[in-house]
Write a protein that holds these residues in place. Structure first.
Motif, PDB file in Angstrom:
ATOM      1  N   VAL A 432       0.974  -1.259   0.118  1.00  0.00           N
ATOM      2  CA  VAL A 432      -0.042   0.149   0.113  1.00  0.00           C
ATOM      3  C   VAL A 432       1.034   1.287  -0.368  1.00  0.00           C
ATOM      4  O   VAL A 432       1.898   1.163   0.722  1.00  0.00           O
ATOM      5  N   GLY A 433       0.488   2.284  -0.599  1.00  0.00           N
ATOM      6  CA  GLY A 433       1.440   3.685  -0.363  1.00  0.00           C
ATOM      7  C   GLY A 433       2.223   3.498  -2.379  1.00  0.00           C
ATOM      8  O   GLY A 433       2.407   4.621  -2.280  1.00  0.00           O
ATOM      9  N   SER A 434       1.831   2.089  -2.841  1.00  0.00           N
ATOM     10  CA  SER A 434       3.028   2.225  -3.913  1.00  0.00           C
ATOM     11  C   SER A 434       2.190   3.134  -4.984  1.00  0.00           C
ATOM     12  O   SER A 434       1.103   2.807  -5.404  1.00  0.00           O
ATOM     13  N   ARG A 476       7.579   3.175  -4.965  1.00  0.00           N
ATOM     14  CA  ARG A 476       7.222   3.732  -3.186  1.00  0.00           C
ATOM     15  C   ARG A 476       8.512   4.839  -2.784  1.00  0.00           C
ATOM     16  O   ARG A 476       9.668   4.776  -3.032  1.00  0.00           O
ATOM     17  N   ASP A 477       7.824   5.632  -2.418  1.00  0.00           N
ATOM     18  CA  ASP A 477       8.816   6.785  -2.134  1.00  0.00           C
ATOM     19  C   ASP A 477       9.691   7.091  -3.303  1.00  0.00           C
ATOM     20  O   ASP A 477      10.783   7.648  -2.906  1.00  0.00           O
ATOM     21  N   GLY A 478       9.140   7.271  -4.805  1.00  0.00           N
ATOM     22  CA  GLY A 478       9.762   7.691  -5.443  1.00  0.00           C
ATOM     23  C   GLY A 478      11.272   6.856  -5.964  1.00  0.00           C
ATOM     24  O   GLY A 478      11.997   6.830  -6.856  1.00  0.00           O
ATOM     25  N   GLN A 479      11.061   5.711  -5.209  1.00  0.00           N
ATOM     26  CA  GLN A 479      12.328   4.204  -5.340  1.00  0.00           C
ATOM     27  C   GLN A 479      11.645   3.035  -5.867  1.00  0.00           C
ATOM     28  O   GLN A 479      10.054   2.812  -5.579  1.00  0.00           O
TER      29      GLN A 479
END
Length: 501
Positions: A432-434, A476-479
């Motif tokens: 979740v969050g990706s 996720r978080d830009g990575q």
């Protein structure tokens, strides 16, 4: 006594064939009380061109404590002895069953050396030895992982140990020492990997160690690999045990071979060739690490290491931040056609078990294969049926299929589109969050959030006439944490053949 009887049972019955063909030579005989505590030599001829010798032994009347030990000698001397505890013996140039020495496979007169520690009065026992003279690239023993059937198998295809420049802290925490290969295998097993390839620099000394260790790790396929380290780039070869000349350079500088010659030999022997860490520099920061290979035929490259954990983490703090091999891979696809993207840790410390990139299985390559064997994995990799899991988390998944009219192709294949609209069916499992991103080559086409967990998605990009490289990643978080292989789409063109069809 129980241990002795257990060892004897290894050869109580005629073993099943190790290779799928009849033996090249059958040796047999009888022993009786007259042979008690005696030696016997049984000659045979090893033909020229033999890559490995495989011997399978059987003996009857073991229930009456009949014992026959065995050894092997070649024209130049003793190659080893294994008592009565092994029914199957393999001897090759760079690998051998424990108790035996690898080395040159000299054609000519060889012999079995039989010893009879015990046979009772009145007993006549029959023994048999089946011999296979294996050719280069011919398989020998099936690994204990065989038989698991089709599935997505997770592995790390770039690892180093004491057999090259792998190092770790010894007991007591003193300065690092060359790290035993067994520790790498223990970590890979603990992380739930299905396969690993040990890729020591230009060396074959680890192949016998892998053969010795394989029975101890029945769920982990151990693949003999090698990192060919040259002045013009590094590349891994997988599934090949024969020594290969790695001295790629002009003749006036001592070179004795070329990249294309090495690649041809690798493929002749049933191996796979992968360009390593192509985004690295090739200067004093990392000598020869980047890809500058002169005259390389692109059709001889099977895969490109798009994500290298060591490059991401920094090589001994000399080179950091040169993370992304994707532009090199995408450029290669555009210029040369299909080639598989893989990820690997490039780990040099088999004891490290933290979650950073560059530890074993981070990243991992996840391959759809018909079985957990090297030939099946090789086939899946060549077809591009693989994705990269940068964080090495079991259960993560990324695959997709493209449809146009009645035509369909899977990730790694090529689709001949009947119109500019292509429907993508995506199977993804991510946290979740990706976010899921769709690219055409280096161009971002779309991006959307993921709810987390396993889900099926559909996208319908509009494509202009021409060739397109559709690929996915999950960030996720830009990575990027998951990266697919490419699915090539020909829109408005005549059908072209592709090795990934």
């Amino acid at each position: 006594m129980r241990r002795l009887l257990a060892a004897l049972l290894l050869i109580v019955a005629a073993p099943s064939a190790a290779v799928d063909r009849p033996p090249d030579t059958l040796l047999s005989g009888q022993i009786s009380r007259a042979d008690h505590q005696s030696y016997r030599e049984v000659p045979f001829t090893l033909p020229p061109g033999t890559d490995r010798l495989l011997v399978e032994l059987s003996l009857d009347h073991l229930e009456q404590r009949t014992v026959m030990d065995v050894g092997v000698a070649d024209p130049n001397g003793f190659r080893g002895a294994s008592g009565s505890n092994k029914r199957r013996i393999l001897i090759g140039e760079t690998e051998a069953t424990p108790s035996y020495l690898p080395g040159a496979m000299a054609a000519g007169p060889w012999k079995l050396i039989l010893a009879v520690p015990n046979i009772r009065e009145g007993v006549t026992a029959n023994w048999q030895a089946r011999l296979w003279f294996l050719k280069p690239g011919e398989p020998d023993e099936a690994p204990p992982t065989a038989g698991r059937g089709p599935g997505w198998y997770r592995g790390d295809m770039h690892l180093h140990s004491a057999h090259s420049d792998g190092s770790c802290a010894p007991e007591g925490g003193a300065p690092k020492v060359p790290c035993p290969l067994f520790l790498t295998l223990q970590t890979a097993s603990a992380r739930g990997l299905d396969f690993v390839s040990l890729t020591e620099h230009n060396s074959v000394s680890h192949h016998s160690t892998l053969r010795e260790a394989q029975p101890y790790f029945p769920k982990l396929l151990l693949i003999p690999g090698r990192e060919i380290t040259t002045f013009f780039g590094h590349f891994n070869i997988h599934g090949v045990t024969r020594p290969i000349d790695f001295r790629i350079a002009p003749a006036e500088k001592g070179g004795t071979t070329s990249f294309n010659a090495v690649a041809d030999e690798v493929h002749r022997l049933g191996g796979l060739l992968v360009i390593n860490h192509p985004a690295m520099p090739s200067d004093e920061r990392c000598m020869g690490c980047g890809w500058t290979m002169p005259g390389a035929d692109p059709t001889k490259v099977d895969a490109i290491e798009t994500v290298n954990g060591g490059a991401i983490a920094g090589v001994d703090n000399r080179v950091a931040g040169l993370v992304d091999g994707t532009p090199f891979w995408a450029g290669w696809l555009a210029a040369n056609g299909p080639v598989t993207a893989i990820g690997a840790s490039d780990n040099h410390d088999g004891t490290a078990r933290d979650d950073r990139l560059g530890t074993i299985g981070r990243p991992a390559t996840v391959v759809l294969a018909g079985d957990l064997t090297w030939p099946a994995l090789r086939e899946g990799l060549k077809k591009g049926r693989a994705f990269i899991d940068a964080e090495g988390v079991p259960g993560r998944h990324l695959d997709f299929t493209a449809t146009s009219g009645k035509a369909q192709a899977v990730m790694g294949g090529t689709l001949q589109a009947s119109s500019g609209t292509v429907r993508l069916s995506i199977d993804v499992d991510a946290p979740v969050g990706s976010r899921l991103r769709l690219f055409d080559g280096r161009t971002l086409l779309s991006e959307q959030p993921l709810a987390g967990g396993r889900q099926q998605l559909a996208l319908s990009p509009e494509l202009a006439p021409g060739r397109h490289q559709l690929r996915l990643d999950v960030v996720r978080d830009g990575q990027p944490i998951l990266l697919s292989n490419a699915l090539l789409v020909d829109s408005g063109r005549s059908k072209k053949s592709s090795p990934h069809n």
